[in-house]
Design a protein around this motif. Structure first.
Motif, PDB file in Angstrom:
ATOM      1  N   ALA A  26       0.819  -1.208   0.000  1.00 36.66           N
ATOM      2  CA  ALA A  26       0.000   0.000   0.000  1.00 36.66           C
ATOM      3  C   ALA A  26       0.855   1.261   0.000  1.00 36.66           C
ATOM      4  O   ALA A  26       0.523   2.252  -0.670  1.00 36.66           O
ATOM      5  CB  ALA A  26      -0.933  -0.004   1.217  1.00 36.66           C
ATOM      6  N   SER A  27       1.968   1.249   0.721  1.00 38.14           N
ATOM      7  CA  SER A  27       2.866   2.409   0.713  1.00 38.14           C
ATOM      8  C   SER A  27       3.450   2.633  -0.676  1.00 38.14           C
ATOM      9  O   SER A  27       3.595   3.778  -1.122  1.00 38.14           O
ATOM     10  CB  SER A  27       3.989   2.202   1.730  1.00 38.14           C
ATOM     11  OG  SER A  27       3.469   2.009   3.027  1.00 38.14           O
ATOM     12  N   PHE A  28       3.759   1.555  -1.359  1.00 36.32           N
ATOM     13  CA  PHE A  28       4.300   1.676  -2.716  1.00 36.32           C
ATOM     14  C   PHE A  28       3.258   2.237  -3.677  1.00 36.32           C
ATOM     15  O   PHE A  28       3.551   3.131  -4.478  1.00 36.32           O
ATOM     16  CB  PHE A  28       4.781   0.303  -3.187  1.00 36.32           C
ATOM     17  CG  PHE A  28       5.354   0.291  -4.572  1.00 36.32           C
ATOM     18  CD1 PHE A  28       6.600   0.831  -4.836  1.00 36.32           C
ATOM     19  CD2 PHE A  28       4.647  -0.284  -5.617  1.00 36.32           C
ATOM     20  CE1 PHE A  28       7.133   0.818  -6.112  1.00 36.32           C
ATOM     21  CE2 PHE A  28       5.163  -0.307  -6.902  1.00 36.32           C
ATOM     22  CZ  PHE A  28       6.410   0.242  -7.146  1.00 36.32           C
ATOM     23  N   PHE A  34       1.889   6.765 -11.534  1.00 38.02           N
ATOM     24  CA  PHE A  34       0.716   6.470 -12.343  1.00 38.02           C
ATOM     25  C   PHE A  34      -0.441   5.903 -11.538  1.00 38.02           C
ATOM     26  O   PHE A  34      -1.544   5.765 -12.060  1.00 38.02           O
ATOM     27  CB  PHE A  34       1.081   5.495 -13.476  1.00 38.02           C
ATOM     28  CG  PHE A  34       1.954   4.345 -13.031  1.00 38.02           C
ATOM     29  CD1 PHE A  34       1.408   3.199 -12.530  1.00 38.02           C
ATOM     30  CD2 PHE A  34       3.331   4.452 -13.123  1.00 38.02           C
ATOM     31  CE1 PHE A  34       2.201   2.148 -12.117  1.00 38.02           C
ATOM     32  CE2 PHE A  34       4.143   3.391 -12.723  1.00 38.02           C
ATOM     33  CZ  PHE A  34       3.582   2.250 -12.216  1.00 38.02           C
ATOM     34  N   ILE A  35      -0.241   5.577 -10.274  1.00 32.59           N
ATOM     35  CA  ILE A  35      -1.331   5.104  -9.410  1.00 32.59           C
ATOM     36  C   ILE A  35      -1.502   6.010  -8.203  1.00 32.59           C
ATOM     37  O   ILE A  35      -2.631   6.346  -7.824  1.00 32.59           O
ATOM     38  CB  ILE A  35      -1.087   3.640  -8.958  1.00 32.59           C
ATOM     39  CG1 ILE A  35      -1.078   2.700 -10.171  1.00 32.59           C
ATOM     40  CG2 ILE A  35      -2.157   3.196  -7.970  1.00 32.59           C
ATOM     41  CD1 ILE A  35      -0.813   1.261  -9.829  1.00 32.59           C
ATOM     42  N   GLY A  36      -0.413   6.449  -7.601  1.00 35.38           N
ATOM     43  CA  GLY A  36      -0.489   7.250  -6.400  1.00 35.38           C
ATOM     44  C   GLY A  36      -0.674   8.731  -6.662  1.00 35.38           C
ATOM     45  O   GLY A  36       0.032   9.560  -6.089  1.00 35.38           O
ATOM     46  N   THR A  37      -1.596   9.101  -7.519  1.00 31.23           N
ATOM     47  CA  THR A  37      -1.887  10.505  -7.817  1.00 31.23           C
ATOM     48  C   THR A  37      -3.319  10.825  -7.399  1.00 31.23           C
ATOM     49  O   THR A  37      -4.104   9.941  -7.051  1.00 31.23           O
ATOM     50  CB  THR A  37      -1.710  10.799  -9.323  1.00 31.23           C
ATOM     51  OG1 THR A  37      -2.644  10.006 -10.070  1.00 31.23           O
ATOM     52  CG2 THR A  37      -0.291  10.452  -9.775  1.00 31.23           C
ATOM     53  N   GLN A  38      -3.656  12.112  -7.485  1.00 30.19           N
ATOM     54  CA  GLN A  38      -5.002  12.531  -7.125  1.00 30.19           C
ATOM     55  C   GLN A  38      -6.034  12.097  -8.156  1.00 30.19           C
ATOM     56  O   GLN A  38      -7.229  12.129  -7.860  1.00 30.19           O
ATOM     57  CB  GLN A  38      -5.030  14.054  -6.968  1.00 30.19           C
ATOM     58  CG  GLN A  38      -4.173  14.573  -5.830  1.00 30.19           C
ATOM     59  CD  GLN A  38      -4.263  16.079  -5.673  1.00 30.19           C
ATOM     60  OE1 GLN A  38      -5.002  16.730  -6.389  1.00 30.19           O
ATOM     61  NE2 GLN A  38      -3.512  16.635  -4.725  1.00 30.19           N
ATOM     62  N   ASP A 118      -1.562  21.110 -12.533  1.00 28.17           N
ATOM     63  CA  ASP A 118      -1.315  19.693 -12.757  1.00 28.17           C
ATOM     64  C   ASP A 118      -2.356  18.892 -11.984  1.00 28.17           C
ATOM     65  O   ASP A 118      -2.316  18.849 -10.748  1.00 28.17           O
ATOM     66  CB  ASP A 118       0.093  19.322 -12.306  1.00 28.17           C
ATOM     67  CG  ASP A 118       0.448  17.883 -12.634  1.00 28.17           C
ATOM     68  OD1 ASP A 118      -0.376  17.203 -13.283  1.00 28.17           O
ATOM     69  OD2 ASP A 118       1.543  17.433 -12.246  1.00 28.17           O
ATOM     70  N   PRO A 119      -3.306  18.252 -12.660  1.00 29.03           N
ATOM     71  CA  PRO A 119      -4.364  17.543 -11.919  1.00 29.03           C
ATOM     72  C   PRO A 119      -3.858  16.340 -11.147  1.00 29.03           C
ATOM     73  O   PRO A 119      -4.514  15.883 -10.218  1.00 29.03           O
ATOM     74  CB  PRO A 119      -5.351  17.134 -13.024  1.00 29.03           C
ATOM     75  CG  PRO A 119      -4.532  17.075 -14.269  1.00 29.03           C
ATOM     76  CD  PRO A 119      -3.483  18.143 -14.120  1.00 29.03           C
ATOM     77  N   ALA A 120      -2.694  15.821 -11.523  1.00 33.50           N
ATOM     78  CA  ALA A 120      -2.179  14.637 -10.841  1.00 33.50           C
ATOM     79  C   ALA A 120      -1.596  14.974  -9.476  1.00 33.50           C
ATOM     80  O   ALA A 120      -1.647  14.157  -8.555  1.00 33.50           O
ATOM     81  CB  ALA A 120      -1.124  13.947 -11.702  1.00 33.50           C
ATOM     82  N   HIS A 121      -1.020  16.190  -9.329  1.00 33.84           N
ATOM     83  CA  HIS A 121      -0.371  16.558  -8.072  1.00 33.84           C
ATOM     84  C   HIS A 121      -0.981  17.786  -7.429  1.00 33.84           C
ATOM     85  O   HIS A 121      -0.636  18.121  -6.300  1.00 33.84           O
ATOM     86  CB  HIS A 121       1.127  16.804  -8.316  1.00 33.84           C
ATOM     87  CG  HIS A 121       1.841  15.621  -8.887  1.00 33.84           C
ATOM     88  ND1 HIS A 121       1.983  15.425 -10.249  1.00 33.84           N
ATOM     89  CD2 HIS A 121       2.446  14.559  -8.294  1.00 33.84           C
ATOM     90  CE1 HIS A 121       2.640  14.307 -10.466  1.00 33.84           C
ATOM     91  NE2 HIS A 121       2.936  13.759  -9.300  1.00 33.84           N
TER      92      HIS A 121
END
Length: 261
Positions: A26-28, A34-38, A118-121
Motif C-alpha cells: 500500500a505504501s508503494f 501512475f497510481i499514487g496521484t489525485q 497539474d491535476p495529478a499533483h
C-alpha cells in the motif's frame, strides 16, 4: 472458549502474514506516479493493494513470530512502510526529472508565465513540463513499465524479507542522494535547449550594444520564444533514448536498494 487451533499465536501469525505485506504494498501504491496521484481515488489504490497482497501472500516466506501489539511489531511495520515509500520515491524521481527539465527550458525561453494546474499533483507547472509529464506517462504505460516496476518491487519480498531489518542506513542515504541524480539528469536533458536559447540571448545583447536604438524587448522575446520552440522540436527526436536510459537506471537503482547487483 477459543479453540486450540485458534490460539493467540496463530491469530498473530495470520495477521502478520497479511498485514505487513499490505503495509509495504500500500505504501508503494500510494507513492508511485501512475497510481499514487489525485486522479486515482484512494479506494482504488487500497483495493489494488489488498488484491495484490492476497495474490502474493501464499508465495512469501514465513513472517517472524512477533506479538501483534509489541514494540518489535511496530518497528517491523515502520520498516515495511519505509521500503514501500523508498522504492516508490525512486520511481517518482524518474517522472519528476522530466518535469524539472521542462521548467528549466521554459524559464530560459520565456514560457515561465505560461503555467497550468497539474491535476495529478495539484500544483502549478509550466506548459512544457505538463507536456513532458503526459509524454513520459504514455511512453511508460505503452512500454509496460508499470508491470516491470511492480515486478521489481515484488522481488523485494525475497531480497528484503519481512523482519526487523529494512533498507538500513545505506539504503536511506542512497534515497537521499537520488535527489541529486534527479536534478543532474534534468540539467543534462535540458542543457541543449537551454544552451541554444542562451546563445540567442547573447547575440541579442551584442546587437543591442552595436545598435542601441533597437528595441530589444519588442524583438528579442518573440524570436527567442520561436527559437526555443524550434530547439524543443529538434531535441524531441532524442526523447525516447533518454527516457529508456533513465528508466533503465531507475530499475537498476530499485534493485540496488534490495541489495541485488
Amino acid at each position: 472458549m477459543i479453540p486450540a487451533d485458534l490460539s493467540a499465536e496463530v491469530i498473530s501469525q495470520w495477521v502478520g502474514q497479511h498485514l505487513w505485506p499490505l503495509f509495504r504494498i500500500a505504501s508503494f501504491f500510494m507513492v508511485i506516479p501512475f497510481i499514487g496521484t489525485q486522479l486515482v481515488p484512494a479506494r482504488i489504490r487500497l483495493g489494488l493493494a489488498l488484491l495484490t497482497t492476497i495474490l502474493i501472500v501464499p508465495m512469501l516466506p514465513p513472517v517472524p513470530q512477533v506479538e501483534a501489539l509489541s514494540g518489535d511489531a511496530v518497528i517491523i511495520t515502520l520498516q515495511q512502510i519505509l521500503i514501500g515509500v523508498g522504492m516508490g520515491f525512486a520511481l517518482t524521481a524518474l517522472f519528476q526529472l522530466f518535469v524539472v527539465a521542462g521548467q528549466m527550458i521554459a524559464m530560459q525561453m520565456g514560457l515561465g508565465f505560461a503555467s497550468m494546474n497539474d491535476p495529478a499533483h495539484g500544483v502549478n507547472v509550466t506548459i512544457l513540463s505538463q507536456i513532458y509529464s503526459i509524454t513520459i506517462t504514455l511512453l511508460y504505460l505503452s512500454m509496460n513499465g508499470h508491470l516491470v516496476a511492480i515486478e521489481v518491487f515484488l522481488e523485494s519480498f525475497r531480497t528484503i524479507p519481512i523482519g526487523m531489518e529494512g533498507l538500513g542506513q545505506e539504503g536511506v542515504w542512497q534515497l537521499a542522494h537520488r535527489i541529486s541524480w534527479m536534478f543532474v539528469s534534468a540539467v543534462l536533458l535540458a542543457l541543449p535547449a537551454v544552451t541554444a536559447v542562451f546563445i540567442v540571448n547573447i547575440s541579442f545583447g551584442v546587437m543591442t550594444r552595436a545598435a542601441p536604438q533597437m528595441n530589444i524587448f519588442a524583438l528579442g522575446f518573440p524570436i527567442g520564444l520561436i527559437f526555443g520552440l524550434f530547439s524543443i522540436w529538434v531535441l524531441h527526436a532524442n526523447f525516447l533514448p533518454h527516457f529508456e536510459q533513465y528508466t533503465r537506471e531507475t530499475f537498476q537503482f530499485m534493485r540496488q536498494l534490495q541489495g541485488q547487483p
